[in-house]
Enzyme design. Structure first.
Site, mmCIF file in Angstrom:
data_model
loop_
_atom_site.group_PDB
_atom_site.id
_atom_site.type_symbol
_atom_site.label_atom_id
_atom_site.label_comp_id
_atom_site.label_asym_id
_atom_site.label_seq_id
_atom_site.Cartn_x
_atom_site.Cartn_y
_atom_site.Cartn_z
ATOM 1 N N THR A 14 -1.616 0.443 9.855
ATOM 2 C CA THR A 14 -1.949 1.113 8.736
ATOM 3 C C THR A 14 -1.466 0.606 7.578
ATOM 4 O OG1 THR A 14 -1.224 3.279 10.257
ATOM 5 C CG2 THR A 14 -1.156 3.517 7.694
ATOM 6 N N VAL A 15 -0.065 -0.037 7.571
ATOM 7 C CA VAL A 15 0.369 -0.610 6.503
ATOM 8 C C VAL A 15 -0.171 -1.965 6.083
ATOM 9 C CG1 VAL A 15 2.692 -1.295 5.109
ATOM 10 C CG2 VAL A 15 2.767 0.597 6.798
ATOM 11 N N GLU A 131 11.249 -3.022 -0.098
ATOM 12 C CA GLU A 131 10.989 -1.691 -0.808
ATOM 13 C C GLU A 131 10.337 -0.627 -0.022
ATOM 14 O OE1 GLU A 131 11.913 -0.954 -4.365
ATOM 15 O OE2 GLU A 131 11.902 0.866 -3.110
ATOM 16 N N VAL A 134 12.056 2.361 2.915
ATOM 17 C CA VAL A 134 12.544 3.505 2.923
ATOM 18 C C VAL A 134 11.720 4.343 1.859
ATOM 19 C CG1 VAL A 134 14.573 4.986 2.089
ATOM 20 C CG2 VAL A 134 14.906 2.691 3.034
ATOM 21 N N ILE A 138 8.278 5.302 -3.046
ATOM 22 C CA ILE A 138 9.205 5.419 -3.911
ATOM 23 C C ILE A 138 9.851 4.358 -4.111
ATOM 24 C CG2 ILE A 138 11.106 7.014 -4.563
ATOM 25 C CD1 ILE A 138 10.137 9.066 -2.769
ATOM 26 N N LYS A 207 16.796 4.621 7.666
ATOM 27 C CA LYS A 207 16.620 4.493 6.291
ATOM 28 C C LYS A 207 17.999 4.860 5.537
ATOM 29 C CE LYS A 207 11.622 5.734 6.643
ATOM 30 N NZ LYS A 207 10.762 6.717 6.613
HETATM 31 P P1 NAP Z 1 0.808 0.305 13.085
HETATM 32 O O1 NAP Z 1 -0.250 0.982 12.367
HETATM 33 O O2 NAP Z 1 1.181 0.798 14.452
HETATM 34 O O3 NAP Z 1 0.509 -1.521 13.132
HETATM 35 C C1 NAP Z 1 1.289 -2.470 13.463
HETATM 36 C C2 NAP Z 1 0.598 -3.640 13.531
HETATM 37 O O4 NAP Z 1 1.432 -4.546 13.971
HETATM 38 C C3 NAP Z 1 -0.611 -3.700 14.388
HETATM 39 O O5 NAP Z 1 -1.613 -4.359 13.624
HETATM 40 C C4 NAP Z 1 -0.409 -4.355 15.658
HETATM 41 O O6 NAP Z 1 -1.237 -5.103 16.118
HETATM 42 C C5 NAP Z 1 0.987 -5.058 15.245
HETATM 43 N N1 NAP Z 1 1.774 -5.391 16.144
HETATM 44 C C6 NAP Z 1 2.584 -4.444 16.984
HETATM 45 N N2 NAP Z 1 3.557 -5.015 17.813
HETATM 46 C C7 NAP Z 1 3.222 -6.278 17.808
HETATM 47 C C8 NAP Z 1 3.455 -7.515 18.437
HETATM 48 N N3 NAP Z 1 4.435 -7.025 19.735
HETATM 49 N N4 NAP Z 1 2.944 -8.573 18.248
HETATM 50 C C9 NAP Z 1 2.241 -8.702 17.272
HETATM 51 N N5 NAP Z 1 1.529 -7.797 16.585
HETATM 52 C C10 NAP Z 1 2.047 -6.685 16.774
HETATM 53 O O7 NAP Z 1 2.257 0.525 12.205
HETATM 54 P P2 NAP Z 1 2.316 0.765 10.807
HETATM 55 O O8 NAP Z 1 2.568 2.229 10.510
HETATM 56 O O9 NAP Z 1 1.460 -0.004 9.985
HETATM 57 O O10 NAP Z 1 3.852 0.587 10.388
HETATM 58 C C11 NAP Z 1 4.194 -0.964 10.125
HETATM 59 C C12 NAP Z 1 5.605 -1.104 9.818
HETATM 60 O O11 NAP Z 1 5.728 -0.443 8.567
HETATM 61 C C13 NAP Z 1 6.615 -0.574 10.611
HETATM 62 O O12 NAP Z 1 7.903 -1.306 10.442
HETATM 63 C C14 NAP Z 1 6.943 0.815 10.078
HETATM 64 O O13 NAP Z 1 8.146 1.541 10.401
HETATM 65 C C15 NAP Z 1 6.536 0.492 8.638
HETATM 66 N N6 NAP Z 1 6.403 1.664 7.918
HETATM 67 C C16 NAP Z 1 5.315 2.404 7.987
HETATM 68 C C17 NAP Z 1 4.910 3.538 7.287
HETATM 69 C C18 NAP Z 1 3.666 4.366 7.518
HETATM 70 O O14 NAP Z 1 3.395 5.201 6.694
HETATM 71 N N7 NAP Z 1 3.036 4.155 8.607
HETATM 72 C C19 NAP Z 1 5.557 3.671 6.083
HETATM 73 C C20 NAP Z 1 6.720 2.795 5.532
HETATM 74 C C21 NAP Z 1 6.973 1.716 6.525
HETATM 75 P P3 NAP Z 1 -2.913 -4.561 16.830
HETATM 76 O O15 NAP Z 1 -3.452 -3.941 15.458
HETATM 77 O O16 NAP Z 1 -3.594 -5.825 17.131
HETATM 78 O O17 NAP Z 1 -2.513 -3.410 17.581
HETATM 79 N N1 HSE Z 2 6.983 7.369 9.989
HETATM 80 C C1 HSE Z 2 7.568 7.217 8.704
HETATM 81 C C2 HSE Z 2 7.575 8.567 8.206
HETATM 82 C C3 HSE Z 2 6.655 6.409 7.953
HETATM 83 O O1 HSE Z 2 6.995 9.463 8.582
HETATM 84 O O2 HSE Z 2 8.329 8.785 6.984
HETATM 85 C C4 HSE Z 2 7.483 5.844 6.712
HETATM 86 O O3 HSE Z 2 8.492 5.212 6.868
#
Ligand code: NAP
Ligand code: HSE
Length: 434
Positions: A14-15, A131, A134, A138, A207
């Site tokens: 996603t990110v 940034e 959390v 924002i 966070k």
């Molecule tokens: P996600 O959609 O599950 O994507 C995770 C990515 O990391 C995927 O591309 C996955 O590979 C790769 N990955 C996962 N485990 C791995 C491993 N063991 N080795 C190598 N690659 C690996 O997660 P996301 O929502 O983007 O979140 C990513 C980070 O941002 C997390 O720390 C999350 O807490 C943070 N975050 C997320 C959001 C949000 O709104 N989603 C907001 C703020 C912060 P594949 O694609 O090949 O499966």
């Molecule tokens: N899973 C987290 C949320 C992503 O829902 O706020 C953003 O850090």
């Protein structure tokens, strides 16, 4: 001056996808603001063959994110895989050890290893920027680290999990079930890979631990946070709270007391019409009380590809501009050891939900126990009516208290539970009057 900043992106979910999209759509704008072109040149994820929304065929692929982090082919390592342990931890450590700046959105990693990573970054003289970790889009990290650098912060609190706020909002507004809305939040890319981190309150705690360190200049300390999630909140609780003038939100709260810091995460009744209560859906709101700035609240989208990518790219542009400051606002060696406030009872109002045997004397017995514990009642709702000729069963009995010590409330509830007038375990939710 080097004309291109080469990014190594680990994590294309996603990110990561959002970051690729933003850099493609805003290439000119980012170049102008960064003072150089910013390009993703190498990537890593779990599955090379996975179909992706963005064309990565011209980018160098690494099966191993640690190898990517150390590679000479990149200038900055961007960690968007998630998780407190490896490979995220090993890859961030490898990047910092080889003097590469790091940008990460990984609050779990920071909550567990933030101080150690900050020390490593400082030892190598490179940035550790987070940034996006959390409150999504924002800029709360920059606000605490830079904008409020001249303030002593007394308290911060807020809605820090978009998934939970989305669930609570949809339950309240549309009467939908918890499980149904959680599935929707997952489909929208808001939830963590394991959504129990969201609904169990752990993501908010991660966070909060990061913000507490920045606000109070202490080492990140996750272990001392008392954590309750939203799994037990029912549609009935939301309806009752609404009838009594409140909304239910999952809050993270940190307070600096003279004796130490108090950190807690729990569902909370907040008065309707207050700014935090009006923060709905995937939006987050963080309130900071500074001694010179006064109260300020930042509100915005707390999760999802675009807001989070916005925060990641802000960190990248900062690095391109050559900005550097200690990760947690003061040099890592100067972070104070975390000192938890003694387990002093929290004082506030409480929402209490009882399933009362519908018979004479039950309400009087509850009132007597509350009076014994010196708890004063603000309002009461008893619902349920006896069907014609049906036997009397139980009726929900809801009350809201005036401010009282949590120890007194807990003592009253344990007496009520064993007093023979309730059919199930009493439940309580804290109230913040704001
Ligand atoms: P996600 O959609 O599950 O994507 C995770 C990515 O990391 C995927 O591309 C996955 O590979 C790769 N990955 C996962 N485990 C791995 C491993 N063991 N080795 C190598 N690659 C690996 O997660 P996301 O929502 O983007 O979140 C990513 C980070 O941002 C997390 O720390 C999350 O807490 C943070 N975050 C997320 C959001 C949000 O709104 N989603 C907001 C703020 C912060 P594949 O694609 O090949 O499966
Ligand atoms: N899973 C987290 C949320 C992503 O829902 O706020 C953003 O850090």
């Amino acid at each position: 001056m080097q004309k291109t900043l080469r990014l190594g992106l680990a994590g294309l979910g996603t990110v990561g996808g959002g970051v690729l999209e933003l850099l493609a759509r805003h290439a000119g704008l980012v170049t102008a603001r960064a003072g150089k072109t910013v390009e993703v040149t190498a990537v890593s994820a779990r599955d090379k063959m996975k179909k992706r929304a963005h064309d990565i065929s011209r980018l160098r692929w690494f099966d191993d994110s640690v190898a990517l982090a150390k590679s000479d082919a990149i200038d900055v390592f961007v960690e968007l895989m998630g998780g407190e342990g490896d490979p995220a931890k090993a890859a961030v450590e490898a990047a910092l050890a080889s003097a590469k700046p790091v940008v990460t959105a990984n609050k779990a990693l920071l909550a567990h290893h933030g101080a150690a990573l900050a020390r490593l970054a400082e030892a190598k003289g490179v940035a550790l920027n987070f940034e996006a970790s959390v409150a999504g889009g924002i800029p709360i990290i920059k606000t605490l680290r830079e904008g409020l650098a001249g303030n002593r912060v007394g308290k911060l609190f807020g809605i820090m999990n978009g998934t939970c706020n989305y669930i609570l909002t949809k339950m309240a507004n549309e009467g939908r079930s918890f499980a149904d809305v959680l599935k929707e939040a997952q489909a929208l890319g808001y939830a963590e890979a394991d959504p129990s981190f969201d609904v169990g309150g752990f993501d908010t705690a991660h966070k909060l631990a990061v913000l507490t360190s920045l606000a109070f200049g202490s080492e990140v300390d996750l272990a001392s946070i008392s954590i309750e999630g939203i799994e037990a909140i029912t549609l009935a609780d939301i309806g009752n709270a609404s009838d009594m003038g409140y909304k239910i939100k999952l809050l993270g709260v940190a307070v600096a007391h003279a004796e130490g810091i108090e950190q807690r995460v729990h569902p909370t009744l907040v008065p309707k019409g207050s700014p935090v209560a009006d923060t709905d859906g995937v939006f987050n709101a963080v309130v900071v009380k500074g001694d010179f700035a006064g109260d300020l609240m930042l509100e915005g989208r707390g999760a999802g590809a675009h807001p989070t990518a916005s925060a990641v790219v802000a960190d990248i542009v900062d690095i391109a501009r050559g900005n550097w400051r200690p990760a947690f606002g003061v040099p890592a060696a100067d972070l104070k050891p975390y000192r938890a406030a003694p387990t002093k009872a929290h004082e506030g109002g409480f929402y209490v939900a009882l399933e009362l045997h519908d018979r004479p004397g039950a309400v009087a017995a509850i009132a007597r126990i509350l009076a014994d514990e010196k708890i004063s009642i603000e309002s009461i709702v008893q619902r349920g009516k006896q069907e014609k000729d049906a036997p009397r069963a139980t009726a929900p009995f809801i009350l809201i208290t005036h401010d009282t010590l949590e120890t007194a409330m807990r003592a009253a509830l344990s007496r009520i539970e064993t007093d023979g007038h309730v059919a199930s375990r009493p439940r309580m939710i804290r109230i913040e009057r704001l």
